[in-house]
Design a protein around this motif. Structure first.
Motif, short mmCIF file in Angstrom:
data_model
loop_
_atom_site.label_atom_id
_atom_site.label_comp_id
_atom_site.label_asym_id
_atom_site.label_seq_id
_atom_site.Cartn_x
_atom_site.Cartn_y
_atom_site.Cartn_z
N UNK B 95 -14.58 -31.55 8.41
CA UNK B 95 -15.10 -32.84 8.01
C UNK B 95 -16.41 -32.87 8.87
N UNK B 96 -16.44 -31.90 9.98
CA UNK B 96 -17.78 -32.13 10.76
C UNK B 96 -18.63 -31.04 10.45
N UNK B 97 -18.11 -30.05 9.71
CA UNK B 97 -19.01 -28.86 9.41
C UNK B 97 -19.34 -28.00 10.58
N UNK B 98 -18.56 -28.11 11.53
CA UNK B 98 -18.74 -27.24 12.86
C UNK B 98 -17.73 -26.36 13.32
N UNK B 99 -16.72 -26.42 12.38
CA UNK B 99 -15.63 -25.51 12.78
C UNK B 99 -16.06 -23.99 12.58
N UNK B 114 -19.97 -13.42 -2.44
CA UNK B 114 -19.13 -14.43 -3.11
C UNK B 114 -19.81 -15.69 -3.49
N UNK B 115 -19.41 -16.58 -4.40
CA UNK B 115 -19.95 -17.76 -4.51
C UNK B 115 -19.64 -18.79 -3.55
N UNK B 116 -20.06 -19.43 -2.70
CA UNK B 116 -19.67 -20.24 -1.51
C UNK B 116 -19.80 -21.78 -1.92
N UNK B 117 -19.09 -22.43 -1.21
CA UNK B 117 -19.15 -24.10 -1.43
C UNK B 117 -18.34 -24.68 -0.22
N UNK B 118 -18.73 -25.87 0.23
CA UNK B 118 -18.18 -26.37 1.34
C UNK B 118 -17.95 -27.88 0.92
N UNK B 119 -16.77 -28.36 1.59
CA UNK B 119 -16.36 -29.88 1.58
C UNK B 119 -16.52 -30.29 2.94
N UNK B 120 -17.31 -31.23 3.07
CA UNK B 120 -17.79 -31.80 4.68
C UNK B 120 -18.11 -33.12 4.43
N UNK B 121 -18.25 -33.87 5.79
CA UNK B 121 -18.61 -35.36 5.85
C UNK B 121 -19.96 -35.51 6.51
N UNK B 122 -20.53 -34.55 6.95
CA UNK B 122 -21.50 -34.32 7.51
C UNK B 122 -22.83 -33.50 7.07
N UNK B 123 -23.92 -34.06 6.75
CA UNK B 123 -24.91 -33.34 6.05
C UNK B 123 -25.73 -32.43 6.98
N UNK B 124 -26.13 -31.34 6.34
CA UNK B 124 -26.93 -30.48 6.99
C UNK B 124 -26.28 -29.76 8.50
N UNK B 125 -25.21 -29.26 8.41
CA UNK B 125 -24.29 -28.72 9.35
C UNK B 125 -24.38 -27.13 9.31
N UNK B 126 -23.68 -26.51 10.32
CA UNK B 126 -23.72 -25.23 10.16
C UNK B 126 -22.95 -24.71 9.07
N UNK B 137 -18.17 -35.62 1.41
CA UNK B 137 -17.15 -36.85 1.38
C UNK B 137 -17.53 -38.12 1.08
N UNK B 138 -18.81 -38.39 1.49
CA UNK B 138 -19.39 -39.74 1.73
C UNK B 138 -18.72 -40.79 2.09
N UNK B 139 -17.71 -40.31 3.26
CA UNK B 139 -16.79 -41.47 3.57
C UNK B 139 -17.28 -42.26 4.63
N UNK B 140 -18.54 -42.08 5.14
CA UNK B 140 -18.99 -42.65 6.20
C UNK B 140 -18.67 -42.21 7.60
#
Lengths: 345, 345
Positions: B95-99, B114-126, B137-140
């Protein structure tokens, strides 16, 4: 003496026998794996065997560099999915060879053209019939309901397979030492029999490890839950810090498995965090640094490569479950409502 | 009103927003997956996100027939292993994109081709920096420490991806209904607020489901552990029967998640077994047959495909954790010793 305790003490001999009797077959399987250039492994198992699968996942990924997936058997049974397993090595682990969902997963795999193998303690079972290679624990019949010697010999076979597949001399040499080292580890039985007294009335606890010994934490927790009816929950140290550590207050019992190796430093860090929360800590380790943080240290008197440590570090966990159950006035050989073979579809 | 409760009630809107804002990107990712003929998926995640990964494993295997492996991040971090991930789709969920360990796994994957993808709630993270595709997630912003809306919107994105990848109209049509259905499910809040009173003093419990809702059991157990400091342990029904059912005696609290679908019949069977042991059962279901076996039935008033049911059935679990924490005099927004972002290496 309980049956469980008898079987715990049979393990050093069983270790030697498994290596002696199964090495040739494992060697041929390792050749087949290389010949087919296996780049993907799927393992199907339930209960205790699923912890052997967890160990296999770490060991195969670390030594062979091939990603391993632990099958969710219900995908194959409940949902009748056709997962594309062609080109995979699919391993089923079941001490009885009768776990229906594991058998069905292997059956689907064989139909899909996968290379199939099983690890089991019973010859000519439903599981061996759907396996190209059947590796036997050769642990002798297991009479106690709580699996002990079939678990560790399954781990031995996993390590033997990875040793031949990867050609690792650390594993091959290390495996030879295990029977004698297991005897030495089992000498902590007397200490454990005394120390469990203090924990006669615990109702819940956390069992913690990291990396390769994640399997040890899972299995130690299951043994306590089965034989002492207490809520023992295993966590990887990393997941534990992500939330569940909130349950730890003054005196909350935590069991830490911390052999030497890559995961050791994280376990020291965890023990320090738990100490500041006033947790009660039983620590199984060889190194004095972490043992000094324990409320009750259990010294494991052997040097073993981390990759093989799960085979030895579960031994004090088995002893603990047996003696704690006895101290609580229960019978570890007859957990209420459990039978030796569980048939889930 | 707690922050956690506020965020629970934001979910219907967040569901609608995630589908609206992310569909186009998910469509392109699904095309890339098909173009590269992906036959293997690896998912890296920790804590709550790991439960989203569990859902993804079931859904991808069932709908796309591709085996999915949940990465043990320590294989990549502690052991610095080079797992051969070329040709895989590797998904990181955080969720934080920081783990840090999830980021490192994705980084290794990207280097391996590999083909890589992520699911996160924070833009422009690590995490987004090492991902070919970043789904949001666009969950606010999530303010409560216990993740709720970032969990369910991660599930929404997983379902959306699988819907486009497999072309399943059940999923595509079902997803459209979820915002409105989520509102209806959340109307059980009042009932739950009342029913939790009875459980003010429980210390431990089992949380049970099977198949696709294994994720629901894991997440519901974690929410209770985090916010109420009680030992809640999740089991798949099949593993539970393999040993841990031994802990169940008269009055032992069990929570059963039993939506309609393939797993339903097994859950009825389990409820019957638990009834003979005198277990206390809180059952979340729509069908009257299983609800009649409950000590406290919680009726979930929607018909939803089993494949999407984890997105709705966790909602009463979140409400339960919030209200139980409040009833116990605790603050679900501030679990002791937890912070929103956990940095494990």
């Amino acid at each position: 003496m309980t049956l469980m305790l008898e079987e715990i003490h049979q393990q050093p001999q069983a270790f030697a026998r498994a290596v002696e009797q199964e090495s040739a077959k494992v060697f041929v399987l390792a050749e087949a794996i290389r010949a087919r250039q296996i780049r993907q492994v799927v393992i199907a198992a339930r209960g205790t065997s699923d912890h052997a699968a967890t160990y296999a996942k770490y060991l195969i990924e670390i030594y062979c560099g091939v990603p391993v997936s632990l099958a969710a058997p219900s995908v194959y049974t409940l949902y009748s999915t056709k997962v594309d397993l062609s080109g995979c090595l699919v391993i089923g682990i079941s001490q009885s060879g009768q776990a229906l969902d594991v058998v069905q997963t292997l059956h689907s795999a064989q139909e899909a053209g996968a290379l199939t193998a099983c690890i089991t303690n019973v010859q000519d079972s439903a599981l061996t019939k759907v396996s190209d290679f059947a590796l036997y624990c050769t642990a002798g019949e297991e009479l106690a309901v709580a699996a002990t010697k079939t678990y560790t010999t399954s781990l031995m076979l996993v390590a033997l397979l990875v040793a031949h597949w990867s050609g690792s001399s650390t594993l091959l040499e290390g495996l030879k030492q295990l029977p004698e080292q297991a005897s030495r580890v089992l000498s902590v039985a007397k200490t454990i029999e005394t120390v469990v007294e203090r924990y006669r009335y615990i109702q819940e606890c956390a069992v913690l490890a990291r990396g390769l010994n994640q399997a040890t934490a899972l299995e130690a927790a299951l043994k306590m839950t089965e034989t002492s009816y207490l809520m023992a929950k295993a966590y990887s140290m990393a997941d534990f810090l992500h939330g569940p550590i909130a349950i730890v207050s003054e005196g909350f019992p935590c069991f830490l498995y911390a052999p030497d190796g890559h995961a050791y430093a994280s376990m020291v860090e965890l023990a320090q965090k738990l100490q500041t929360r006033g947790a009660e800590m039983v620590i199984f380790a060889r190194s004095p640094e972490i043992l000094e943080l324990a409320t009750r240290p259990i010294t494991i008197p052997v040097e073993v490569p981390e990759s093989l440590s799960p085979i030895l570090y579960i031994l004090p966990g088995q002893l603990w479950a047996n003696y704690l159950s006895v101290a609580r006035g229960q019978n570890p050989d007859r957990p209420r409502g459990l039978t030796k073979v569980t048939l889930t579809r």
